[in-house]
Design an enzyme around this catalytic site. Structure first.
Site, PDB file in Angstrom:
ATOM      1  N   SER A 432       0.826  -1.202   0.000  1.00 45.36           N
ATOM      2  CA  SER A 432       0.000   0.000   0.000  1.00 45.36           C
ATOM      3  C   SER A 432       0.863   1.256   0.000  1.00 45.36           C
ATOM      4  O   SER A 432       1.968   1.273   0.530  1.00 45.36           O
ATOM      5  CB  SER A 432      -0.927   0.007   1.224  1.00 45.36           C
ATOM      6  N   HIS A 693       5.627   2.880  10.946  1.00 51.06           N
ATOM      7  CA  HIS A 693       4.670   3.290  11.970  1.00 51.06           C
ATOM      8  C   HIS A 693       5.112   4.536  12.714  1.00 51.06           C
ATOM      9  O   HIS A 693       4.464   4.955  13.669  1.00 51.06           O
ATOM     10  CB  HIS A 693       4.429   2.147  12.957  1.00 51.06           C
TER      11      HIS A 693
END
EC number: 2.1.1.14
Length: 754
Positions: A432, A693
């Site tokens: 993604s 993250h």
């Protein structure tokens, strides 16, 4: 009997916590406003518990980011690299630990899965001789506030043995040498809490595992003797996610006033617990499932309650949730579009609180109306026509061993895949790319009927075209289409598979502000039509470089969905695997010859004890192989795993027989790769060199160093270069320069290997 839950979801039924956290991180919201929203959410959740008839409201279950991190901050266990942040105001220091400090280029704490759930916790780090600076845990103020507002608070926190067991020792530290200091901090906290409540929930799920070393088990009784004294005898030793097994005697010898056991995943332990429970110990039964969205079956639960009451009397029995309701959506009342026969059998966090009151009333007062109503709903659901499709079950039962194996062994496949002509250390991404506001608006407008299908298709194709162009400019070797059409890696596929349905607002926290909306598997699973082929083919038409087909694997779809309870999970997984197999073969037939089947949840779904793990791993590996093994030798199969400690199961990962695996490893500094030194993995490996993250942008030198560390464990002929995970949660101004640096690092190391 008193009733309680182990914890309530923090996020709010409209994801209010997510919204204020992200506004704060962007600088659009002051810390005071963040605190105000959090306080309002806590009060609302306490009121829900009280209104449902529960005897206690739980405090300490609410966290700004992660409850393990809350304990780390309470202890002041700051890794040395965060020393420049020590003078930062709260909550800036807290969020630096969670997300890294981009300004000072400090990496965040490592993150991994909380036992066998899809929740991620931040891993404590214990360095040799690093001084700790204690802070007050926020549950003290919360417990005081709950009491002042007229609630009966039950403070809850993760216990010292679980915190230490899950911590990682760094730079020669011996983490269990810190036990006395950790216990002393807990004792001080319990001294503050004891006057504010009559029970303190101290959670030790590690007792349901085999993670405690002998030295920790030997120190357990003495440590808990001190903690019981400090709490004035108010501790409720809380276990969950399974039976106590070999640690039952240890838990019973803790001296705690109450023991909580999981009756959903450890139903078989009740008789042993009742036989050995000390005469002065109360027993809390975790009878309402905290990890699913289905109504409790009262008729199945009541015999457990009856046996406990017969042995102990009502005064010594409590009824609770099996674990925290963190793993459930907040409120079923928000769902107005589900088919009635499915909605009627559901219960979210709010409804699960009410179930506990029902169960108490049935057990104590003989409320036969509630029992009959519950039985009627479950009976109607079981008999509904769309829960069983005979053709799907016949196909699953007809699977043969040859469908679980590739045509040739890996060396022959590797030779057949030489046509790819990839350079050493090929670069790629996990799948993604950033989900921009424009992409999300496009999908939402189309979903609402505000955008014609032709316009929607054109908009997504343009996003794919832009994504391919960016990757070409970056110089990546294997491209992806970016997944602009996908809202979530599991939900996207569930929407196109039979047997699934979807909630409007069934959000569950994954970590921090990250929420997922798991699909619901209520019936037999099958593929209705090709799900990804057109999008991948369009992306491939835009470039001469290979584009990966991107799929989510059967185990991950299973683990990240709410799964029906009337069919064995292994059978559900086999049905999903056959659906994915159909998609793999259609991609190959269309000319896509690199196909990635993500199994991020493979390790996550593994039972917590060795006795049960092997059977699970065999079924999980077989499901992946069933999905992947129909292709020709020249088609390269990839898989991806992230944020799961997989060292111990590397032989099982090898049995998946993928050609290439990519794994999370940047936060751990490639330490996970030590397993590859001991176990000779024959396929190719892409260890992540970029922590997606965190908003920080890792530099070329940092990623170059990580690649050189990786080469100590993985031969250059087998090494790929990629981020830790997909980039959908990042912004382009973070992702693009990070990928630029990744490509430069790969080129630099590639050149040095010539």
């Amino acid at each position: 009997m008193r009733t309680h839950i182990l914890g309530f979801p923090s996020i709010g039924k409209q994801r209010e916590l997510k919204q204020v956290l992200e506004a704060f991180w962007k600088g659009d919201l002051a810390a005071e406003a963040l605190t105000e929203t959090c306080t309002a959410l806590k009060k609302r959740h306490w009121r829900i518990q009280q209104d449902a008839g529960l005897d206690y409201v739980t405090t300490g279950d609410f966290s700004l980011y992660d409850r393990m991190l809350d304990i780390t901050r309470m202890l002041g266990a700051m890794p040395p690299r965060f020393a420049p942040c020590l003078k930062d105001a709260h909550p800036d220091l807290y969020f630096s630990l969670a997300r890294g400090d981009a300004r000072r280029n400090i990496p965040a704490l490592e993150m991994t899965k909380w036992f066998d759930t899809n929740y991620h916790y931040l891993v404590p780090e214990i360095d040799a001789d690093t001084p700790w600076h204690r802070e007050e845990h926020p549950l003290v103020a919360d417990t005081r506030l709950a009491g002042e507002l007229g609630f009966s608070p039950k403070p809850a926190l993760i216990g010292p043995f679980t915190w230490l067991a899950l911590a990682k020792a760094r730079n020669g530290a011996h983490k269990w040498a810190r036990l006395n200091a950790v216990t002393a901090a807990y004792a001080d906290l319990f001294t503050l809490l004891a006057p504010l409540c009559d029970r303190i929930q101290v959670e030790e799920p590690v007792l349901c595992t085999e993670l405690l070393p002998q030295e920790a088990s030997g120190a357990f009784r003495e440590a808990y003797a001190a903690l019981n004294t400090a709490s004035n005898g108010k501790l409720m030793l809380t276990t969950y996610f399974g039976p106590l097994c070999r640690n039952l005697d240890l838990a019973l010898a803790s001296g705690c006033a109450t023991l909580h056991v999981d009756m959903v995943r450890g139903r078989e332990q009740l008789d042993a617990v009742l036989d050995k429970l000390p005469a002065d110990t109360a027993l809390s039964l975790g009878v309402v499932n905290g990890r699913n969205i289905w109504k409790s079956d009262y008729a199945q639960i009541l015999p457990l309650v009856t046996r406990a009451v017969a042995a102990l009397g009502t005064e010594r029995v409590l009824l609770g949730s099996s674990c925290s309701l963190l793993h459930c959506p907040v409120d079923l009342e928000e769902e107005t579009t589900l088919p009635e026969h499915i909605r009627n059998r559901m219960a979210f966090a709010v409804q699960k609180c009410a179930e506990l009151t029902d169960l108490r009333n049935i057990a104590e007062n003989g409320d036969n109306a509630a029992l009959a109503a519950n039985a009627a709903v479950l009976r109607a659901a079981a008999g509904h026509a769309d829960s069983r499709i005979d053709a799907v079950r016949r196909r699953a039962s007809a699977v043969t061993p040859d469908q679980l194996s590739r045509r040739s062994a890996y060396p022959q496949r590797h030779a057949a895949q030489a046509w790819l002509n990839l350079p050493p250390l090929p670069t790629t991404t996990i799948g993604s790319f950033p989900q921009t506001a424009a992409i999300r608006k496009t999908r939402l407008d189309y979903k609402r009927g505000d955008m014609p299908e032709a316009d929607y298709l054109a908009a997504i194709r343009q996003e794919i075209k832009n994504c391919i162009a960016k990757q070409e400019k970056l110089g990546l070797d294997v491209l992806v289409h970016g997944e602009a059409e996908r809202n979530d890696m599991v939900e996207y596929f569930g929407q196109q598979l039979g047997g699934f349905c979807f909630t409007q607002n069934g959000w569950v926290q994954s970590y921090g502000s990250r929420c997922v909306k798991p699909p619901v598997i209520y019936g037999d699973v099958y593929r209705k039509r090709p799900m990804t082929v057109d999008w991948i083919l369009y992306a491939q038409s835009l470039t001469q470089k290979p584009v990966k087909g991107m799929l989510t694997g059967p185990v991950t779809i299973l683990c990240w969905s709410f799964v029906r309870e009337d069919l064995e999970r292994g059978e559900v997984c086999k049905q999903i695997a056959l659906a994915i197999r159909d998609e793999v073969l259609d991609l190959e037939k269309a000319g896509i010859r690199i196909i990635q089947i993500d199994e991020a949840a493979l390790r996550e779904g593994m039972p917590l004890t060795k006795a049960s793990a092997e059977d699970y791993l065999r079924r999980a590996v077989d499901a992946f192989r069933l999905a992947a093994s129909g292709v020709e030798d020249a088609t390269q199969i990839h898989t991806h795993m992230c944020y799961s400690e997989f060292n111990a199961i590397l032989p099982w990962i090898a049995q998946m027989d993928a050609d290439v695996i990519s794994i999370e490893s940047s936060r751990s500094g490639m330490e996970l790769l030590e397993a590859f030194t001991e176990f000779r993995y024959q396929g190719e490996v892409g260890p992540g060199v970029y922590d997606i993250h965190s908003p920080r942008i890792p530099g070329v030198e940092e990623m170059t160093d990580l690649l050189r560390r990786a080469l100590r464990h993985i031969p250059k002929e087998q090494l790929w270069v990629n981020p830790d995970c997909g980039l959908k949660t990042r912004q382009w101004d973070e992702a693009y320069p990070s990928l630029e640096n990744m490509v430069v690092a790969a080129l630099r190391v590639r050149e040095s290997l010539r």
